[in-house]
Design an enzyme around this catalytic site. Structure first.
Site, short mmCIF file in Angstrom:
data_model
loop_
_atom_site.label_atom_id
_atom_site.label_comp_id
_atom_site.label_asym_id
_atom_site.label_seq_id
_atom_site.Cartn_x
_atom_site.Cartn_y
_atom_site.Cartn_z
N ASP A 39 7.18 -12.56 0.99
CA ASP A 39 7.82 -12.46 -0.32
C ASP A 39 8.97 -13.47 -0.47
O ASP A 39 9.21 -14.01 -1.55
CB ASP A 39 8.29 -11.02 -0.63
CG ASP A 39 9.13 -10.40 0.47
OD1 ASP A 39 9.33 -11.04 1.53
OD2 ASP A 39 9.61 -9.26 0.28
N HIS A 69 11.07 1.03 -1.61
CA HIS A 69 11.77 2.11 -0.91
C HIS A 69 13.09 1.65 -0.30
O HIS A 69 13.75 2.39 0.42
CB HIS A 69 10.87 2.79 0.12
CG HIS A 69 10.26 1.85 1.12
ND1 HIS A 69 10.99 1.18 2.06
CD2 HIS A 69 8.98 1.47 1.31
CE1 HIS A 69 10.19 0.44 2.78
NE2 HIS A 69 8.96 0.58 2.35
N ASP A 117 0.82 -1.22 0.00
CA ASP A 117 0.00 0.00 0.00
C ASP A 117 0.85 1.27 0.00
O ASP A 117 0.30 2.38 0.06
CB ASP A 117 -1.01 -0.01 1.17
CG ASP A 117 -0.32 -0.13 2.51
OD1 ASP A 117 0.92 -0.07 2.57
OD2 ASP A 117 -1.04 -0.29 3.52
N1 UDP Z 1 1.31 -4.55 6.62
C1 UDP Z 1 0.35 -5.44 7.04
N2 UDP Z 1 0.22 -5.67 8.39
C2 UDP Z 1 0.98 -5.05 9.30
C3 UDP Z 1 1.97 -4.14 8.86
C4 UDP Z 1 2.12 -3.93 7.50
O1 UDP Z 1 -0.37 -6.00 6.22
O2 UDP Z 1 0.81 -5.29 10.49
C5 UDP Z 1 1.47 -4.31 5.18
C6 UDP Z 1 1.45 -2.83 4.81
O3 UDP Z 1 0.14 -2.39 4.64
C7 UDP Z 1 2.29 -2.82 3.55
C8 UDP Z 1 3.30 -3.94 3.80
O4 UDP Z 1 2.73 -4.78 4.80
O5 UDP Z 1 1.53 -3.13 2.41
C9 UDP Z 1 4.66 -3.43 4.25
O6 UDP Z 1 4.49 -2.62 5.38
P1 UDP Z 1 5.37 -1.32 5.63
O7 UDP Z 1 5.46 -0.52 4.37
O8 UDP Z 1 4.79 -0.62 6.83
O9 UDP Z 1 6.78 -1.91 6.07
P2 UDP Z 1 8.10 -2.24 5.25
O10 UDP Z 1 8.24 -3.72 5.33
O11 UDP Z 1 7.96 -1.73 3.86
O12 UDP Z 1 9.16 -1.52 6.00
MN MN Z 2 6.90 -0.22 2.91
#
Ligand code: UDP
Ligand code: MN
Length: 273
Positions: A189, A213, A102
């Site tokens: 993933d 990112h 998202d």
């Molecule tokens: N997400 C989720 N449950 C959670 C935390 C995150 O489904 O408790 C989803 C979030 O909506 C996003 C993805 O996992 O689509 C990655 O989350 P985020 O961008 O916060 O963390 P990243 O892993 O990129 O640092």
């Molecule tokens: Mn993220």
């Protein structure tokens, strides 16, 4: 005139696009998606979340799916969502499954055009790894053998052809994605990469136009922005990692998705002309 061969005739409607989200992020992350790229693929994009949200259900025209997975950031909860995304795709007649987070911006016409180069009746796992070498894990079942495989970073987005997804069913459908994830104890993933590269022996095709990112967004040159499939953003302490693009004030468009959308699609109603 020059005729380009487009043998597989991929259309927008051949795609199933899933966006992983969670109740805490609906208000923070979904409005910008709904305002921008979702408008270009309203019927093909589905949000996988962990609650019933009446407001967003209405705004997405009924495209929020409550996975009933836990809303924690645990490995099991994330694999649970991926498992529901996968099962939902399998039940459609779509040719391609593309997953995003998202915090992704998806360049829809570019994605459709890109998939047109691939045959959905062949096995394709398209995405971008975030590490420089294949992941190495120790297989605890089989006398501690080393297992090496690549995986596409979920935060950059990835796509699977229908043919590949059908072959994955014995190990990934009907909740088996969760048990596989539990077995190797790695994120969703990574589990996807393990299933496809290790169990099915089908290679990841690296696509540089997917971006998470984990990469610095500012290095994507302006003149190649339109060729990219996905973008993302993040905030690290006080520093924002965002696409470098002119447009709206950063106060109003902090993650730059509005400005990016206007750069790619200047005819959009809310874009200055
Ligand atoms: N997400 C989720 N449950 C959670 C935390 C995150 O489904 O408790 C989803 C979030 O909506 C996003 C993805 O996992 O689509 C990655 O989350 P985020 O961008 O916060 O963390 P990243 O892993 O990129 O640092
Ligand atoms: Mn993220």
């Amino acid at each position: 005139t020059q005729v380009t061969m487009r043998p597989f005739m991929t259309e927008l409607n051949d795609m199933f696009i899933s966006v992983k989200t969670t109740k805490h992020f609906h208000k923070e992350r979904l409005p910008i998606i709904l305002k921008t790229w979702f408008q270009l693929a309203k019927d093909q994009t589905w949000f996988f979340t962990d609650t019933n949200d009446y407001d967003f259900q209405k705004m997405t025209n009924g495209h929020m799916i409550n996975t009933n997975c836990s809303s924690s950031h645990s490995r099991k909860a994330l694999c649970c969502k991926m498992s529901v995304e996968f099962d939902t795709f399998i039940e459609t007649d779509k040719k391609w499954f593309c997953h995003f987070d998202d915090d992704n911006y998806v360049n829809i016409p570019r994605l459709v055009d890109f998939l047109g180069d691939y045959n959905p009746r062949e096995d394709w796992y398209l995405g971008k790894p975030s590490i420089q070498a294949p992941l190495e894990i120790i297989n605890k079942d089989k006398s501690s053998q080393k297992v090496k495989f690549w995986f596409a970073t979920g935060g950059a987005g990835f796509c699977l052809s229908k043919a590949l997804a059908l072959k994955m069913m014995p190990v990934a459908s009907g909740g088996k994605f969760i048990s596989t994830g539990e077995k190797i104890r790695l994120p969703d993933d990574v589990t996807m990469g393990y299933i496809i590269e290790h169990l099915l022996k089908k290679p990841l095709t690296v696509v540089d136009q997917f971006h998470s990112h984990l990469e610095p967004m500012k290095f994507i040159r302006r003149d190649i922005l339109k060729d990219q499939i996905s973008f993302s953003y993040s905030k690290n302490k006080e520093e924002w990692n965002v696409v470098k693009i002119e447009g709206f004030d950063t106060k109003y468009d902090t993650n730059r998705f509005l400005s990016l959308h206007c750069f790619l699609f200047p005819e959009t109603r809310f874009c200055p002309r």
